[in-house]
Design an enzyme around this catalytic site. Structure first.
Site, PDB file in Angstrom:
ATOM      1  N   ALA A   1       0.832  -1.257  -0.136  1.00  0.00           N
ATOM      2  CA  ALA A   1       0.019  -0.050   0.078  1.00  0.00           C
ATOM      3  C   ALA A   1       0.979   1.399   0.211  1.00  0.00           C
ATOM      4  O   ALA A   1       2.178   1.241   0.303  1.00  0.00           O
ATOM      5  CB  ALA A   1      -0.766   0.159   1.121  1.00  0.00           C
TER       6      ALA A   1
ATOM      7  N   GLN B   1       1.350   3.621   2.181  1.00  0.00           N
ATOM      8  CA  GLN B   1       2.051   3.856   3.555  1.00  0.00           C
ATOM      9  C   GLN B   1       2.458   2.523   3.998  1.00  0.00           C
ATOM     10  O   GLN B   1       2.683   2.339   5.207  1.00  0.00           O
ATOM     11  CB  GLN B   1       0.927   4.515   4.255  1.00  0.00           C
ATOM     12  CG  GLN B   1       0.732   5.965   4.044  1.00  0.00           C
ATOM     13  CD  GLN B   1       2.129   6.722   4.568  1.00  0.00           C
ATOM     14  OE1 GLN B   1       2.962   6.173   5.197  1.00  0.00           O
ATOM     15  NE2 GLN B   1       2.305   7.867   3.633  1.00  0.00           N
ATOM     16  N   SER B   2       2.844   1.707   3.146  1.00  0.00           N
ATOM     17  CA  SER B   2       3.523   0.175   3.636  1.00  0.00           C
ATOM     18  C   SER B   2       4.597   0.375   4.483  1.00  0.00           C
ATOM     19  O   SER B   2       5.497   0.943   4.065  1.00  0.00           O
ATOM     20  CB  SER B   2       3.655  -0.503   2.420  1.00  0.00           C
ATOM     21  OG  SER B   2       4.461  -1.651   2.751  1.00  0.00           O
ATOM     22  N   ASN B   3       4.335  -0.299   5.856  1.00  0.00           N
ATOM     23  CA  ASN B   3       5.843  -0.502   6.367  1.00  0.00           C
ATOM     24  C   ASN B   3       6.674  -1.314   5.951  1.00  0.00           C
ATOM     25  O   ASN B   3       7.861  -1.154   6.039  1.00  0.00           O
ATOM     26  CB  ASN B   3       5.297  -0.763   7.921  1.00  0.00           C
ATOM     27  CG  ASN B   3       4.220   0.253   8.593  1.00  0.00           C
ATOM     28  OD1 ASN B   3       4.741   1.355   8.778  1.00  0.00           O
ATOM     29  ND2 ASN B   3       3.066  -0.060   8.863  1.00  0.00           N
TER      30      ASN B   3
ATOM     31  N   ALA C   1       7.228  -1.838   2.896  1.00  0.00           N
ATOM     32  CA  ALA C   1       8.170  -1.244   1.726  1.00  0.00           C
ATOM     33  C   ALA C   1       9.094  -0.621   2.274  1.00  0.00           C
ATOM     34  O   ALA C   1      10.404  -0.543   1.865  1.00  0.00           O
ATOM     35  CB  ALA C   1       7.133  -0.552   0.740  1.00  0.00           C
TER      36      ALA C   1
END
Ligand SMILES: *Cc1c(COP(=O)(O)O)cnc(C)c1O
Length: 298
Positions: free
Chosen positions: A63, A65-67, A69
């Site tokens: 997403a 705001q992926s943590n 990533a």
């Protein structure tokens, strides 16, 4: 890459507010790489594999705001690898939260537009193929870091937790792509793990079962709203944990886990005398990644 063991902190004022005799918070938000969080434990394994395969570039997805990533970008930086992040949606006007950190870690971002998570995998595979054709050595890191290999990081975390609290009854964990819960189930047994679905995947039970040994019967509370939506319950859980323990949760994952814990005590699925642990899986940048929510925590 991380620092272990992470602290296990008693949370007596939160316990009293919920009506539990004993409650601890396991601080995997303090793991120490790139702002911390659960994805680091999985990346210990998946990035080690990338190195063993002599990759010079890793590609993953998530997403906006992926943590996962963000921490892939941080881990890649630590190991001297380049990172390409295929993110859902379109480039937003403001660079906030995890997006700001992705840039700081020097990751390359590809915006995939409005796609289903499964299509994100297709985009990642295509990008990896394109780079390989250009002569780069590419390793694909799975969505959320959740593969059998990645889940080993949480099997290890479960063993670490048992050394800190051998007579643990229940650990409550946010359930996204499933690898965290799966590793814990492998280490602790399915009876001792309560997963709180955050709505990241269509069938969270299947996601976890695909990564565990055997076919245990899982304890899962299904999401009651769509992924990332800040509900009243989540907002109140964030406030309660902040105001009783001075601990900051995030609106997408750990706030849901805390709301699930509160609901589980209320409906009796966790009894007051159970020795309970709330797993803090990180996600703090997400709190600053949704400016539309900023006014409502007061
Ligand atoms: C990804 C994530 C989770 C969920 O972990 P999964 O292994 O994907 O189920 C929980 N908390 C935070 C902060 C996360 O970033």
């Amino acid at each position: 890459m991380g620092t272990y063991p992470t602290p296990l902190e008693p949370a007596p004022r939160l316990a009293a507010a919920l009506g539990l005799d004993q409650l601890w918070i396991k601080r995997d938000d303090l793991i120490g790489l790139g702002g911390g969080g659960n994805k680091v434990r999985k990346l210990e394994y998946t990035l080690a594999a990338a190195r063993a395969h002599r990759a010079d570039l890793v590609v993953t997805s998530g997403a906006a705001q992926s943590n996962h990533a963000r921490l892939t970008a941080a881990g890649a930086a630590r190991l001297g690898l380049r990172a390409v992040l295929v993110l859902e949606g379109h480039e937003p006007p403001a660079v906030t939260g995890n997006l700001l950190l992705n840039r700081l870690f020097g990751a390359e971002i590809i915006w995939a537009g409005e796609v289903r998570p499964a299509e994100l995998g297709t985009r990642v595979a295509a990008e990896a193929e394109r780079r390989r054709a250009g002569g780069e050595r590419v390793e694909v890191i799975p969505f959320g870091g959740s593969s059998v290999l990645g889940a080993r990081g949480y099997e290890e975390a479960g063993a670490e937790l048992l050394r800190q609290i051998p007579d643990l009854d229940t650990v409550v964990v946010a359930l996204g792509s499933g690898g965290t819960m799966a590793g814990l189930v492998n280490a602790l047994g399915a009876d001792r793990v309560l997963g709180v679905d955050v709505g990241a995947v269509d069938d969270p039970g299947a996601a976890v079962l695909g990564l565990v040994r055997g076919s245990p019967s899982l304890r899962i509370r299904r999401a009651t709203s769509e992924y990332g939506r800040l509900t009243t319950e989540v907002r109140q859980a964030l406030q309660l944990v902040a105001r009783t323990e001075g601990v900051v949760l995030d609106p997408v994952y750990t706030g849901r886990a805390a709301a699930g814990l509160i609901a589980a005590v209320e409906d009796g699925s966790i009894r007051p005398d159970e020795r309970t642990v709330l797993l803090h899986t990180g996600g703090l940048p997400g709190l600053f990644g949704h400016p539309e929510n900023s006014g409502i925590y007061a």
